[in-house]
Motif scaffolding. Structure first.
Motif, PDB file in Angstrom:
ATOM      1  N   VAL A 314      85.257 -13.006 -39.420  1.00  7.88           N
ATOM      2  CA  VAL A 314      84.745 -13.165 -38.060  1.00  7.88           C
ATOM      3  C   VAL A 314      85.673 -14.148 -37.356  1.00  7.88           C
ATOM      4  O   VAL A 314      85.961 -15.222 -37.895  1.00  7.88           O
ATOM      5  CB  VAL A 314      83.298 -13.703 -38.051  1.00  7.88           C
ATOM      6  CG1 VAL A 314      82.841 -13.992 -36.621  1.00  7.88           C
ATOM      7  CG2 VAL A 314      82.350 -12.721 -38.724  1.00  7.88           C
ATOM      8  N   PRO A 348      84.406  -8.832 -35.491  1.00  8.10           N
ATOM      9  CA  PRO A 348      83.750  -9.547 -34.401  1.00  8.10           C
ATOM     10  C   PRO A 348      84.632 -10.672 -33.845  1.00  8.10           C
ATOM     11  O   PRO A 348      85.285 -11.394 -34.593  1.00  8.10           O
ATOM     12  CB  PRO A 348      82.490 -10.118 -35.058  1.00  8.10           C
ATOM     13  CG  PRO A 348      82.282  -9.305 -36.289  1.00  8.10           C
ATOM     14  CD  PRO A 348      83.642  -8.895 -36.743  1.00  8.10           C
ATOM     15  N   VAL A 350      83.999 -13.829 -31.255  1.00 12.68           N
ATOM     16  CA  VAL A 350      82.895 -14.537 -30.615  1.00 12.68           C
ATOM     17  C   VAL A 350      83.427 -15.812 -29.974  1.00 12.68           C
ATOM     18  O   VAL A 350      84.202 -16.552 -30.592  1.00 12.68           O
ATOM     19  CB  VAL A 350      81.794 -14.898 -31.646  1.00 12.68           C
ATOM     20  CG1 VAL A 350      80.598 -15.533 -30.941  1.00 12.68           C
ATOM     21  CG2 VAL A 350      81.364 -13.664 -32.423  1.00 12.68           C
ATOM     22  N   ALA A 366      77.113 -12.085 -35.713  1.00 13.67           N
ATOM     23  CA  ALA A 366      78.388 -11.520 -36.160  1.00 13.67           C
ATOM     24  C   ALA A 366      78.589 -11.737 -37.657  1.00 13.67           C
ATOM     25  O   ALA A 366      79.101 -10.852 -38.361  1.00 13.67           O
ATOM     26  CB  ALA A 366      79.538 -12.153 -35.371  1.00 13.67           C
TER      27      ALA A 366
END
Length: 481
Positions: A314, A348, A350, A366
């Motif tokens: 992530v 993901p 973010v 996520a």
């Protein structure tokens, strides 16, 4: 909650060495220079039949201001306040110093159980210091050698009534798992669900001063880790268990990773090695970027390392609250992400602010999504129907006029997902066609961003008679034939 023992003392008396001895592993970084340890590190100690939690602390400093030594001292004081007992360690070879006397006085006034240990007491060199330790007014000193393991039986004898008394007051909660989990982490119904006994392993990595410790503190809801404007504060990979809005996790805060050419100091090399170990141990890796300078070369290397290690990734962009053009910047970041990290396409991305806590709910979602995909298993029947459609849409090439036949496909493992394709001439299948299959798996089975492993096997490899010459008919058969 188990008995908690905090090891305290001035710098370079051997606290981390004793910590490693008690937990049975080299968890804490150890070096000859003072001040190596900065954060609080916890571990499960085993000393004969005793089981308890031991806390390694930073060396006690006399500073009380907002400087780095002052902040380190406050963390140590907090560990002392929360522990059931303190093991005050001195250096028997150096003898009792003025600093030792100051901190011994502080521990006496605070009350509680204080055990005095004289480390480096092996041989005759520590005899004088061991005698001086009586003057601290903390009772009989225990002669120890954390390096060689001497004095552990005496330490166990002193700790035994304290640990057993704590166990009698509070019965430890036995860890409960809601589902049966196999060795690979899967259940009979699908991917495993993180529990308090087996929490999700989450590592936060990135360049120095990206805000990793601040982010972990925000998730924990307390100032558990040392933070500040100085780059490179974190040295050890510190793991902390917590409940993140109902999600049991063990978070690893790691040291910042600079370019390899710039890492010349021995201690920094140890810190980076500790961070790499945390990545290999984790299930999900959060690569934290600085919004002011995102996707620098070192960021890409760190993300690529996590992918090569097979971890779910992530990408989080920190310090988002300081960017004035948020929407335009976010679009540019997504485009850069797709271009610079094609191996993680779909992972993901973010935007968060560790300082204010904004975006942490999206980061948690996520992480859960990446963990679910990383554990995903696809039925063999679906895979083979999909393979037939992929081959029909784009048949593999025919090198030398011999077409490569893809006969069968199955998922061999999860964490990360790994697939085996049985085919003819696997060594001749182009890399482009392999990428075509991997990208198709990502798109058709909703596995964005996670590393996917694809192995090609030849069915003839299972044939024990491969390579043998054909048996020649006998002369009699020729004559009769």
């Amino acid at each position: 909650m188990s008995f908690r023992l905090a090891i305290v003392g001035r710098p370079n008396v051997g606290k981390s060495t004793l910590f490693n001895r008690l937990v049975g592993r080299r968890l804490a970084l150890v070096d000859d220079r003072p001040g190596v340890t900065r954060d609080l590190r916890e571990g499960e100690a085993r000393l004969g039949p005793l089981r308890f939690t031991v806390i390694d602390t930073a060396g006690l400093e006399e500073a009380t201001d907002e400087s780095l030594p002052g902040r380190m001292r406050r963390l140590t004081e907090r560990a002392v306040a929360e522990a059931d007992a303190c093991l005050f360690l001195i250096d028997a070879r150096a003898g009792v110093t003025a600093t030792d006397e100051v901190f011994a006085d502080i521990l006496r006034r605070r009350g509680g159980h204080v055990i005095l240990g004289a480390n480096k007491a092996e041989g005759q060199a520590g005899a004088a210091g061991l005698a001086e330790a009586w003057g601290l007014g903390l009772g009989e000193p225990i002669p120890l050698s954390a390096e060689h393991g001497e004095g552990m039986a005496d330490l166990a004898a002193v700790l035994a009534p304290l640990v057993e008394g704590k166990a009698g007051e509070e019965a430890e909660e036995a860890p409960q798992t809601d589902v049966d989990v196999d060795e690979e982490g899967e259940t009979a119904e699908g991917p495993r669900v993180p529990t308090r006994a087996r929490p999700l392993q989450l590592a936060v990595v990135g360049r120095p001063n990206a805000g990793k410790s601040t982010l972990v503190n925000r998730i924990l809801g307390e100032e558990r880790l040392l933070t500040g404007p100085e780059a490179g504060i974190t040295r050890d990979a510190i793991s902390v268990k917590t409940d993140w809005d109902g999600l049991p996790v063990r978070i690893f805060d790691t040291a910042g990773m600079r370019k390899k050419a710039r890492v010349t100091d021995k201690l920094e090399k140890l810190s980076v090695a500790d961070a790499l170990r945390a990545v290999r141990f984790a299930e999900v890796v959060v690569v934290l970027l600085d919004a002011a300078t995102p996707f620098e070369t070192q960021d890409l290397r760190i993300a690529d390392l996590a992918e090569r290690e097979g971890r779910a990734v992530v990408v989080a962009v920190n310090k988002w609250d300081m960017d004035p053009e948020k929407q335009a910047k976010l679009r540019a970041l997504r485009e850069s992400f797709e271009t610079l990290l094609p191996q993680l396409r779909g992972a993901p991305l973010v935007a968060v602010s560790a300082r204010t806590g904004k975006g942490l709910d999206r980061l948690r979602e996520a992480v859960v999504q990446a963990h679910d995909v990383w554990n995903r298993r696809i039925p063999t029947a679906r895979l083979n129907r999909w393979l037939a459609e992929m081959v029909a849409a784009h048949p593999p090439p025919a090198p030398g006029g011999h077409r490569i036949r893809l006969r069968y496909m199955t998922q061999a493992k999860t964490r990360p997902p790994g697939f085996v394709v049985m085919c003819s001439h696997p060594d001749k299948l182009p890399e482009a066609y392999r990428r075509y299959l991997v990208n198709g798996l990502r798109a058709d089975f909703d596995m964005p961003g996670t590393p996917i492993r694809l192995w090609l096997r030849s069915q003839s490899e299972q044939n024990p008679y491969k390579g043998r010459k054909k048996a020649q008919p006998s002369r009699l058969r020729k004559h009769l034939g």
